[in-house]
Design an enzyme around this catalytic site. Structure first.
Site, PDB file in Angstrom:
ATOM      1  N   LYS A 111      38.466  47.925 -41.553  1.00 57.18           N
ATOM      2  CA  LYS A 111      39.701  46.955 -40.749  1.00 57.18           C
ATOM      3  C   LYS A 111      40.898  48.113 -41.261  1.00 57.18           C
ATOM      4  O   LYS A 111      41.954  48.151 -41.038  1.00 57.18           O
ATOM      5  CB  LYS A 111      39.719  45.779 -41.915  1.00 57.18           C
ATOM      6  CG  LYS A 111      38.513  44.960 -41.288  1.00 57.18           C
ATOM      7  CD  LYS A 111      39.152  43.500 -42.183  1.00 57.18           C
ATOM      8  CE  LYS A 111      37.712  42.863 -41.328  1.00 57.18           C
ATOM      9  NZ  LYS A 111      37.772  41.803 -42.288  1.00 57.18           N
ATOM     10  N   LYS A 190      26.339  42.252 -35.385  1.00 61.10           N
ATOM     11  CA  LYS A 190      26.050  41.634 -35.658  1.00 61.10           C
ATOM     12  C   LYS A 190      26.692  39.871 -34.825  1.00 61.10           C
ATOM     13  O   LYS A 190      27.838  40.170 -34.561  1.00 61.10           O
ATOM     14  CB  LYS A 190      26.773  41.475 -37.163  1.00 61.10           C
ATOM     15  CG  LYS A 190      26.853  40.347 -38.097  1.00 61.10           C
ATOM     16  CD  LYS A 190      27.746  40.438 -39.332  1.00 61.10           C
ATOM     17  CE  LYS A 190      29.310  39.736 -38.978  1.00 61.10           C
ATOM     18  NZ  LYS A 190      29.929  38.941 -40.146  1.00 61.10           N
ATOM     19  N   LYS A 193      32.303  35.833 -34.336  1.00 62.96           N
ATOM     20  CA  LYS A 193      33.514  34.938 -33.098  1.00 62.96           C
ATOM     21  C   LYS A 193      34.525  35.918 -32.602  1.00 62.96           C
ATOM     22  O   LYS A 193      35.483  35.900 -31.634  1.00 62.96           O
ATOM     23  CB  LYS A 193      34.638  34.179 -34.448  1.00 62.96           C
ATOM     24  CG  LYS A 193      35.535  34.905 -35.482  1.00 62.96           C
ATOM     25  CD  LYS A 193      35.633  33.455 -36.563  1.00 62.96           C
ATOM     26  CE  LYS A 193      36.691  34.518 -37.542  1.00 62.96           C
ATOM     27  NZ  LYS A 193      35.157  34.810 -38.935  1.00 62.96           N
TER      28      LYS A 193
HETATM   29  P1  ADP Z   1      32.735  35.924 -38.810  1.00 65.45           P
HETATM   30  O1  ADP Z   1      31.941  37.638 -38.953  1.00 65.45           O
HETATM   31  O2  ADP Z   1      32.099  35.320 -36.991  1.00 65.45           O
HETATM   32  O3  ADP Z   1      33.624  36.740 -38.620  1.00 65.45           O
HETATM   33  P2  ADP Z   1      32.623  35.660 -41.509  1.00 65.45           P
HETATM   34  O4  ADP Z   1      33.242  36.725 -41.251  1.00 65.45           O
HETATM   35  O5  ADP Z   1      34.073  34.692 -41.603  1.00 65.45           O
HETATM   36  O6  ADP Z   1      32.144  35.431 -40.193  1.00 65.45           O
HETATM   37  O7  ADP Z   1      31.938  35.015 -42.253  1.00 65.45           O
HETATM   38  C1  ADP Z   1      32.024  33.943 -43.245  1.00 65.45           C
HETATM   39  C2  ADP Z   1      30.501  33.834 -43.786  1.00 65.45           C
HETATM   40  O8  ADP Z   1      30.085  33.551 -42.444  1.00 65.45           O
HETATM   41  C3  ADP Z   1      30.269  34.858 -44.647  1.00 65.45           C
HETATM   42  O9  ADP Z   1      29.418  34.174 -45.577  1.00 65.45           O
HETATM   43  C4  ADP Z   1      29.365  35.956 -43.894  1.00 65.45           C
HETATM   44  O10 ADP Z   1      28.507  36.593 -44.847  1.00 65.45           O
HETATM   45  C5  ADP Z   1      28.647  34.726 -43.149  1.00 65.45           C
HETATM   46  N1  ADP Z   1      27.953  35.483 -41.678  1.00 65.45           N
HETATM   47  C6  ADP Z   1      29.269  36.161 -40.741  1.00 65.45           C
HETATM   48  N2  ADP Z   1      28.245  36.215 -39.934  1.00 65.45           N
HETATM   49  C7  ADP Z   1      26.480  35.960 -39.633  1.00 65.45           C
HETATM   50  C8  ADP Z   1      25.915  36.452 -39.094  1.00 65.45           C
HETATM   51  N3  ADP Z   1      26.014  36.746 -37.706  1.00 65.45           N
HETATM   52  N4  ADP Z   1      25.060  36.590 -39.688  1.00 65.45           N
HETATM   53  C9  ADP Z   1      24.513  35.532 -40.710  1.00 65.45           C
HETATM   54  N5  ADP Z   1      25.759  35.080 -41.671  1.00 65.45           N
HETATM   55  C10 ADP Z   1      27.073  35.560 -41.108  1.00 65.45           C
END
Ligand code: ADP
Ligand code: TRP
Length: 323
Positions: A111, A190, A193
């Site tokens: 990032k 992965k 959002k």
């Molecule tokens: P995003 O990747 O959608 O921005 P975040 O980074 O805010 O999501 O993640 C919030 C929580 O959800 C963290 O504990 C992260 O490890 C978990 N998480 C996010 N995406 C996934 C995924 N694709 N599979 C499993 N856990 C996830």
């Protein structure tokens, strides 16, 4: 009971990856551990969200956690910024962290190319270490992407203890089986959002859920007899939302070469919608009662703050700061 801490950022609508990878486990762990769950609102300041949005998302995240089964009576549910000890300890822990440790972090490397990036992103894992060490957490349930930050928290604890005497507990990560839900439209990435079409939001309506699942990639390599990543991902999601019997039944059909992916998808749609219906209803009713939400946050703060301030007092004493 062992103490457990975990946080989630209020960074927008949550998706089923967040639920299966993190929150589902939070709900299950409430009965076996002394759980402290919080909204990491100070963690998102480096992205400079609009103040009105941040406020709203924080309340929405609290409401969603409660709707998903995080029970303020069975855990301590709080909002990071309401406990000023986090900020103060983070400052002290910066001196027990090296620049090399922070620039090595994968998340920082991914990032940090944003023009004009603040030092907040670099220091972020120190604030995360603070969140954990402040409560003497032994266990920290996290997704795979956070394991590196947790290792850093252990290193910071060790470095502090070596300087000022035994003060902090070294926390251990706890990973879920569904630690990585993949993007429905691209199973090599992965679910996130920030990738359009990749996720099912917990607030998505029936039409969106149906369309997203029906479009999910299942392609397999004709030269391989292994389950394709897309199908494997659908099975992981099925295990998360269906009964064990249903999951076994579909697994058996696959092994027998009898499985139609369209059938698997229809089952998934049915089970995901059956899960989301009541969750969305509770969520909406909580948001319609901001007084109730604020009470939940106040009560959580009242339980977390004395622990944080007692720990900070010990830290300051051990460092030789005046009390
Ligand atoms: P995003 O990747 O959608 O921005 P975040 O980074 O805010 O999501 O993640 C919030 C929580 O959800 C963290 O504990 C992260 O490890 C978990 N998480 C996010 N995406 C996934 C995924 N694709 N599979 C499993 N856990 C996830
Ligand atoms: N960094 C975590 C994430 O992005 C959120 C978080 C902040 C956290 N502080 C924490 C998780 C402490 C566990 C423990 O998902």
């Amino acid at each position: 009971m062992k103490r457990l801490v975990s946080g989630i950022q209020p960074s927008g609508t949550l998706h089923i990856g967040n639920y299966l990878g993190a929150i589902k486990q939070w709900v299950e762990l409430q009965n076996d551990y002394d759980c402290y769950y919080f909204i990491a609102d100070e963690h998102v300041i480096d992205t400079k969200p609009r103040p009105v949005d941040l406020r709203e998302r924080t309340l929405e995240t609290v409401a969603m956690l409660v709707a998903l089964g995080v029970d303020p009576k069975n855990c301590v549910l709080f909002v990071q910024s309401q406990i000023p000890e986090h900020g103060e300890l983070a400052w002290l822990l910066l001196s027990f962290t090296t620049l090399g440790q922070l620039t090595r972090m994968t998340q920082f490397k991914e990032k940090s190319d944003r023009h004009g990036q603040s030092v907040g992103l670099l220091g972020y894992p120190v604030l995360m270490a603070t969140d954990i060490l402040l409560y003497d957490a032994e266990i920290v349930p996290v997704g795979e992407d956070q394991v590196q930050h947790l290792e850093l928290a252990r290193e910071i604890a060790r470095s502090f203890n070596a300087h000022a005497g035994q003060t902090f507990t070294e926390p251990k990560p706890l990973l879920t089986k569904a630690a990585r839900i993949m993007a429905l439209n691209d199973p090599k990435r992965k679910m996130s959002k920030s990738v359009p079409g990749s996720a099912i939001g917990l607030l998505d309506d029936e039409a969106t859920v149906t369309a997203t699942i029906r479009k999910a990639v299942t392609d397999s390599d004709p030269n391989s007899n292994k389950m394709s990543p897309g199908v494997e991902n659908l099975f992981t999601i099925l295990e998360g939302f269906s009964t064990p019997e249903t999951a076994t039944q579909f697994g058996d059909k696959y092994k027998d070469g009898q499985l139609k992916y369209s059938e698997l998808k229809e089952q998934l749609i049915e089970d995901i919608l059956a899960f989301l219906g009541p969750v969305q209803k509770t969520y909406k009713s909580l948001l319609a009662r901001p007084d109730q939400l604020e009470r939940i946050i106040k009560e959580g703060t009242a339980k977390a703050r004395p622990i944080a301030s007692a720990k900070l007092a010990i830290v300051k004493k051990n460092l030789g700061l005046l009390s």
